[in-house]
Structures are given as structure tokens and as C-alpha cells.
Design an enzyme around this catalytic site. Sequence first.
Site, short mmCIF file in Angstrom:
data_model
loop_
_atom_site.label_atom_id
_atom_site.label_comp_id
_atom_site.label_asym_id
_atom_site.label_seq_id
_atom_site.Cartn_x
_atom_site.Cartn_y
_atom_site.Cartn_z
N ILE A 60 26.17 43.92 17.39
CA ILE A 60 27.29 43.76 16.45
C ILE A 60 27.05 42.60 15.49
O ILE A 60 27.71 42.52 14.45
CB ILE A 60 28.63 43.56 17.19
N ALA A 109 34.96 46.39 21.98
CA ALA A 109 34.96 45.85 23.34
C ALA A 109 33.72 45.02 23.62
O ALA A 109 33.56 44.49 24.73
CB ALA A 109 35.06 46.99 24.36
N LYS A 143 31.50 37.54 28.18
CA LYS A 143 32.77 37.30 28.87
C LYS A 143 32.68 36.31 30.04
O LYS A 143 33.71 35.84 30.51
CB LYS A 143 33.34 38.62 29.38
N ILE A 196 39.54 44.11 21.65
CA ILE A 196 39.86 43.76 23.04
C ILE A 196 39.73 42.25 23.21
O ILE A 196 38.66 41.68 22.96
CB ILE A 196 38.91 44.47 24.03
N LYS A 207 42.19 34.46 28.55
CA LYS A 207 41.49 33.18 28.46
C LYS A 207 41.48 32.63 27.03
O LYS A 207 41.08 31.49 26.80
CB LYS A 207 40.07 33.33 29.00
N VAL A 210 40.16 42.58 35.02
CA VAL A 210 40.22 43.96 35.48
C VAL A 210 39.45 44.07 36.78
O VAL A 210 38.37 43.49 36.94
CB VAL A 210 39.66 44.94 34.43
N VAL A 245 35.24 39.25 40.40
CA VAL A 245 35.39 38.69 41.75
C VAL A 245 35.31 39.76 42.84
O VAL A 245 34.77 39.51 43.92
CB VAL A 245 36.72 37.89 41.83
N ARG A 298 34.72 26.10 38.48
CA ARG A 298 33.49 26.13 37.71
C ARG A 298 33.73 25.63 36.29
O ARG A 298 34.89 25.48 35.88
CB ARG A 298 32.93 27.56 37.72
N GLU A 308 36.88 26.60 33.86
CA GLU A 308 37.90 27.39 34.54
C GLU A 308 39.22 26.62 34.66
O GLU A 308 39.24 25.40 34.78
CB GLU A 308 37.43 27.78 35.95
#
Length: 634
Positions: A350, A371, A375, A413, A417, A455, A462, A547, A550
Site C-alpha cells: 500500500i 485492513a 498491528k 479499519i 489502541k 479479535v 493472545v 511490554r 502497553e
Amino acid sequence: MEKTAEVLFNHRRLTVLAIKMTLICLAFLSAFALRFDLVIPGEYWSTIAALIAPLLLIKLLVFRQMGLSTGWWRYVSLADALSIFKANLVASVLFIVYVSLVHRLDNVPRSVLVLDGVLCFLFACGIRLLTRAYREDYLPFFSRSGGSRTRILVIGAGNAGQAIVRELRQNPDLNMEAVGFLDADPTKQQKSFQGVKVLGGTHELESICQAYRVDEVIIAIPSASGRAMQDLVTLCQTAGVKFKTLPGVGCLIDGRVSVQQLRDVDMEDLLGREPARLEMDEIGRYLTGKRILVSGAGGSIGSELCRQVARFKPARLILYEHAETALFHVENELRASFPQLNVLPVIGDIRDMARVDSIFAEYAPEVVFHAAAYKHVPMMECNPAEAANNNVRGTRVLADAADRYGVRNFVMISTDKAVNPTNVMGASKRAAEVYVQNLARRSMTHFVTVRFGNVLGSNGSVIPTFREQIRKGGPVTVTHPEVTRFFMSIPEAAQLVLQAGSMGNGGEIFLLDMGSSVKIVELAETMIRLSGFKPYEEIDIEFTGLRPGEKLYEELLVGGEGIKPTRHEKIRVAASTETDWDWLNRRLDDLYEASRHYLAAEVLALLQELVPEYRPVPRFPSGEVERVESFTSV
């Protein structure tokens, strides 16, 4: 017995014809026998002999013409019984006409003609029912399954549970036997469905499992809430039996239930989110027959968007993806699942303006779902230039192309965060949001952003990480005992993205209802229990510390955005923010130059200018970020 059945099956047409002729003759003789109290007078035998041949000819021809020679007896249903009734009625009427014209009715009692039609109908239905009973193992003395069978208890006596029992009956090769239902509805208890009794309520699971020697429990309640599913799983674990479940109603798109869909209970079931209500007509209006491009088509969300979009029969689905292997897999899957779909796999980045331009010029997409993004939070902390280049500049290149080439709908999308970000990934996504929102004010394209949390089961998330750690025997690693996250399933997220795309006028940020946040440590404990282990005893949980970048918890709204409901109960909309267009473009140009030369400190400073609410969490000593950036970019 089995060899005889095999020989008969190999000569099925002749076997069926012989059975039909036998039944027709038997019905005719039985009609005479019933008329004369089971003793047929001698003067009627000549009449019977004269009528047998025309009777067979008439009935066999009618049965053939009315379709009774096709179909499988093992699948007999009410529809088949109705067809048999009609065929017998026509055949009986024609036979009566023949007898009245060729033979004197005085020689044939009228009651015999009526009884013959009734008995022929009953015999034709009866042989089919016996065949089905044999195939589905209803006949104890002719059981088709050898040896012991897995004894199944089905929780839920509704449509899904009955469908499971029906399939177990129809497929003895599965070697499973339904011993009963459990259902919380008191009106169903002690009743029978599909020949299987409702043995009690779900609270009696342990005692019933012991009494009926149950090997496995099937939870056949696709609409069960997360709380209800957790209770049922606890009951199964207490009873010490294996258990499986069906997909939720949101995944059973066509409404059909099959044993093949049975799977282990997973976290998605225990979260128990209500299935998304989709306005199919509205979504269809902007997808059906359109040329649609999905960037990041090989990723978790991108590939699911492709699956959901394919259901609406677009004119062409353009899969734009940088990773060759991921693109290969999603293309093959779509071609297998949707053979009529016009799928176009396109390798490209992209960030490559020339490549993006060529794609838009050649294929003229009308709808774009964007999308593609980096991430992973800790990884982007080590690679801020790549995060900014891909997430910000990549979005800018794609959005500008959509504007130039007159794309009607552009759906970006985003992520929770991006709200008050403490990490590079979140800040880069927020900067991309700001650009898309401001471009929407100057464009005929309807640019909208959809923001949601984690998701379940996405690549690198996780759930797969915990599953792999449990498989290896632990420990399961959690960053902090108080860390929480929002979760939704991949299909639900994709469906709501499609829904939000149909609602936008341009510039909006849509927020998906993520429900209640989930404590990650509780999620880890549940996954360990689902795997058959005891947390902290058989599988340990270790806390490793937050981390880089976070937060303990995530948010969905930036201060001052405002929030309004929409016509959809799971989608809200945030007010757009306005930024000086010239200033924004200058800063984005500077950000690109800094990222192109891998100037990590300058990238971070520019992200803070673009996203004032960005508050980076210090991680590395001075200069270490730059060294890591330089190393990882080689």
C-alpha cells in the site's frame, strides 16, 4: 446378512421392482382376504388371476410417471408419503375404470377396489419406513453398527439438538448413540424427540452421565449466552466427561446443523456475545454487483472481510496483499467456497504509489476496505519508522487513490489502541484516522473509519499464544494481573464493519460495541480449564510485566470526540475532528521523510505533533531505539 444386503444394493433397480410387484399383489390379495374374513371363496381366484397383470401394469406405470421410482427409501419423509398417496389414488382410479370397462363389476366387490388402494398405500409407506428404521438403527435385532458405540448425551432438545440426533441415526458409521437429551425447559422434560427422551434438566448432568454411562456430551444450543456456556462447561468438567459444541448462530449462516460442525468449546463460546444483526438489504445495496478491493486481504480481519463480502456476490473481489503465502491461501479458500466469484489476487504494497495507481486505474474499485496495517504493539515500538510508513503513509496513499479515482465507499479499519495512545502502533493508527477524516471533507468518496478492540484468534493474538503455551505444558504468560482487554470474534467484527460501511456519509468514526472488558488472567485460567488442566497446579501462570507501549486497559473514545447512537444497537458514531489541511499534509510529508531515513526520534516527535494525546511510555535508554531501528531495518 451384510453380504445379502450388498448383493441387493448392487442390483437395486431389479430389487426395488420385485418388491413393488410383490407389494401390489399382496395388497390386492389382502383386500380380498379382508373382504371375506381371510377366506377367499374359490370362484374369485379366476378373477384375481385375470386382474393381476393389468393391475401391475397400471400401477407400475403410474408410479413411474409420478416419480415413485426415484429417491432413496432411507430418507422417506412426509413429502414422500403425500406423493405415494397421490400416486396410489390415481392408480386406483385408473384400475377401477379398467375393471368397469373390461370386466363386469359384479365379479369384483367394490369394497375390494377401495381396500386395495388403501392397503397399497400403507404397504408402500411401510416398506420405506422399515428401510429408514433399519438404516437409522431403530430395529434392535438388525443393528448395523458393530461393537460398542460412543454414548452421547445432547444438551438442548431444540432444532439443533434434534438435527444432531437425526444425523446420528442416519449415519451409523459415526458409531455414536444418543442416549438422551437434557433441557432446562420444564415443558420438554420427560418428552421424546426423534425417538430420544429428555432425561431431565441441565442441573442433573452429573447424575445422568453416571446413570446412563455417557461418554461424551454435545452442547447443542447455538444461541447460548457466555454465562450459560460457562455453567455448562463447568458441569461437564465436574462430571468428568468430554464435551463438544456447535458454532454460534452468527456462524451458522445457512441455518443448517451437522455433526461435522461439532468442535471443542473455545473462548469465543464463553464470551457469548450476541450475534450481530445485519441489515442485509442495506449492505447488499453497496456491495452486490460492485467491484470491491480489500487491502491486507491475507490478514485475520482482511480475509474474514473477503469471506463476508463474497456472500453478497460482488462483480469482482480484488485481494490486495503484500504477503504472497497469505494471499495464496485466502485466494484458494475463496475459489473453493465461492466458485462463481470473480476473485483477483494482487501482490502489492500500500506504500507503493505507482502500484496502487495502476490497480485503481485498471480495475476501478467502487468500494475499498482498508485492513492492511502493522498491528503488533511491542514490535512496532522497536520499529517506529516502519509503523509510521506503513500505517500512516500507506493509508494516505490508498485514500488519495480512492479520492482520485472516484471510489464510492472507503472503510478504514482502526483500533482501540488509537485512543489516547501510549504506543507507536496506536499513534500511527490515530494519525491515519485524522487524515482520513479530514480528506472526507474534500472528497466525493464516503470515507469512514471503524474502530474496535482485539479479535479472538487473530494472528499473533493472545488466544493462539496461550493455546500453544498450554500445549507445551506451560507456563502461560500474562503481562499483569490487572490487565484487561475488549474482545470480539473475527466474524462479528467483519460483519459489523460491513454494516458500518453502509451507514457512513463521510468522515465518521464508528465504534463497535465491544461489550465488557475481559481480564486476561481470567481468560488464561479459563483456557487452561478448557484444556483439561487445573490452573496454578498442573499449568502455571506467570506474570511478565507490561511490554513496551502497553496499557493496563484500552479505551474506545478520544476526549472531546463526543458519541452518538446509530440505528444499529452495536454501532455508535464519534464526532469527527477537524485539522488544518495544509499543516496536516506538511507534517505527514515530514513524517514520511523521517521514516524513509529511519530517524526514530524524529518519527516519535512528529507523531506527538500529529496526535497530541499520544503519551509514549519510556522503554529504552537514550539512543537505544535508534540502534534497534537501524538494526531491524537492515
